[in-house]
Design a protein around this motif. Structure first.
Motif, short mmCIF file in Angstrom:
data_model
loop_
_atom_site.label_atom_id
_atom_site.label_comp_id
_atom_site.label_asym_id
_atom_site.label_seq_id
_atom_site.Cartn_x
_atom_site.Cartn_y
_atom_site.Cartn_z
N ASN A 50 76.42 -10.92 65.23
CA ASN A 50 75.92 -11.68 66.37
C ASN A 50 74.40 -11.70 66.29
N GLU A 51 73.77 -12.49 67.11
CA GLU A 51 72.32 -12.71 67.02
C GLU A 51 71.53 -11.42 67.24
N THR A 52 71.98 -10.58 68.15
CA THR A 52 71.28 -9.34 68.44
C THR A 52 71.28 -8.42 67.22
N GLU A 53 72.46 -8.25 66.61
CA GLU A 53 72.55 -7.40 65.41
C GLU A 53 71.69 -7.96 64.28
N ARG A 54 71.76 -9.27 64.11
CA ARG A 54 70.99 -9.91 63.04
C ARG A 54 69.49 -9.73 63.28
N ASN A 55 69.04 -9.89 64.51
CA ASN A 55 67.62 -9.71 64.83
C ASN A 55 67.19 -8.26 64.62
N LYS A 56 68.05 -7.32 65.00
CA LYS A 56 67.75 -5.90 64.81
C LYS A 56 67.61 -5.58 63.32
N LEU A 57 68.54 -6.08 62.52
CA LEU A 57 68.51 -5.84 61.07
C LEU A 57 67.29 -6.51 60.44
N ALA A 58 66.97 -7.71 60.89
CA ALA A 58 65.78 -8.41 60.38
C ALA A 58 64.52 -7.64 60.74
N GLY A 59 64.47 -7.07 61.91
CA GLY A 59 63.32 -6.26 62.33
C GLY A 59 63.19 -5.01 61.47
N GLU A 60 64.32 -4.36 61.20
CA GLU A 60 64.30 -3.18 60.33
C GLU A 60 63.79 -3.55 58.94
N PHE A 61 64.26 -4.69 58.45
CA PHE A 61 63.82 -5.17 57.13
C PHE A 61 62.30 -5.40 57.13
N GLN A 62 61.80 -6.06 58.15
CA GLN A 62 60.36 -6.35 58.23
C GLN A 62 59.55 -5.05 58.29
N GLU A 63 60.04 -4.06 59.03
CA GLU A 63 59.35 -2.78 59.11
C GLU A 63 59.33 -2.08 57.74
N LYS A 121 56.77 -3.76 55.59
CA LYS A 121 55.43 -3.32 55.98
C LYS A 121 55.14 -1.91 55.44
N GLU A 122 56.12 -1.03 55.59
CA GLU A 122 55.95 0.34 55.09
C GLU A 122 55.74 0.34 53.58
N PHE A 123 56.56 -0.46 52.86
CA PHE A 123 56.42 -0.56 51.42
C PHE A 123 55.02 -1.05 51.04
N ASN A 124 54.57 -2.13 51.69
CA ASN A 124 53.25 -2.69 51.38
C ASN A 124 52.14 -1.68 51.64
N PHE A 125 52.25 -0.94 52.74
CA PHE A 125 51.25 0.07 53.07
C PHE A 125 51.23 1.17 52.00
N LEU A 126 52.41 1.70 51.68
CA LEU A 126 52.48 2.78 50.70
C LEU A 126 52.00 2.32 49.32
N LYS A 127 52.39 1.13 48.93
CA LYS A 127 52.00 0.58 47.63
C LYS A 127 50.49 0.37 47.56
N GLN A 128 49.91 -0.18 48.62
CA GLN A 128 48.47 -0.41 48.64
C GLN A 128 47.71 0.92 48.60
N ARG A 129 48.19 1.89 49.35
CA ARG A 129 47.54 3.20 49.36
C ARG A 129 47.60 3.86 47.98
N LEU A 130 48.76 3.77 47.34
CA LEU A 130 48.92 4.33 45.99
C LEU A 130 48.02 3.62 45.00
N ASP A 131 48.03 2.29 45.03
CA ASP A 131 47.19 1.51 44.11
C ASP A 131 45.71 1.84 44.29
N THR A 132 45.28 1.97 45.52
CA THR A 132 43.87 2.29 45.81
C THR A 132 43.52 3.67 45.26
N ALA A 133 44.38 4.64 45.49
CA ALA A 133 44.11 6.00 45.00
C ALA A 133 44.07 6.04 43.48
N VAL A 134 45.02 5.37 42.84
CA VAL A 134 45.06 5.34 41.37
C VAL A 134 43.81 4.65 40.82
N ASN A 135 43.44 3.52 41.41
CA ASN A 135 42.27 2.79 40.94
C ASN A 135 40.99 3.61 41.12
#
Length: 165
Positions: free
Chosen positions: A80-93, A96-110
């Motif tokens: 249903n729409e509520t479940e789909r929105n909740k799952l989409a929100g989890e995916f987006q989070e 965001k977490e992946f992008n943050f961790l990846k950028q932090r790692l890349d910056t430290a390595v560089n």
């Protein structure tokens, strides 16, 4: 007037050819020599060891995001729409977490790589100067600035040997 210019140009060329013939130029691939050196190999191993945990966390977060995306694509139509929105929100989070961790790692390595390059610079400069003197050269160019070089004028392997001493 143009005859005078033609004669002048011919004289300039005639006098400049012998000067060019006396110039001895060598070529080195600084990046290849530096990153093939024993110090660079030890640095690379140290870097991998130091950041192994961070890399694992980035991979884990990426896998979790992929699982959420796959689930959203596979089961989204049946939710249903509520479940789909909740799952989409989890995916987006997760993204965001992946992008943050990846950028932090890349910056430290560089930053660590840059520090290594700055630390190695005096040793590389000294080795290049030795090559210049030993081979009685007037000029050493980086390989990136050269279209073609005779194999005997490519001094990268000699530079690597000096860096490994």
């Amino acid at each position: 007037m143009s005859r005078f210019m033609l004669i002048f140009a011919a004289m300039v060329m005639a006098f400049s050819v012998p000067a060019m013939a006396e110039t001895r130029i060598g070529v080195v691939d600084l990046r290849q020599a530096l990153f093939s050196s024993n110090d660079a190999k030890a640095f690379s191993e140290s870097l991998q060891k130091d950041f192994a945990g961070d890399e694992a966390k980035v991979r884990e977060t990426q896998e979790e995001a992929h699982k959420l995306k796959d689930r959203l694509e596979k089961d989204g139509a049946m939710m249903n729409e509520t479940e789909r929105n909740k799952l989409a929100g989890e995916f987006q989070e997760k993204v965001k977490e992946f992008n943050f961790l990846k950028q932090r790692l890349d910056t430290a390595v560089n930053q660590r790589k840059q520090a290594f390059l700055e630390e190695a610079r005096p040793e590389v400069d000294a080795a290049v100067k030795e090559l210049l003197e030993e081979n009685e050269l007037d000029l050493i160019l980086p390989s990136e600035a050269v279209v073609y070089v005779k194999p005997e004028m490519n001094l990268t392997s000699q530079l690597l040997d000096k860096l490994n001493k």
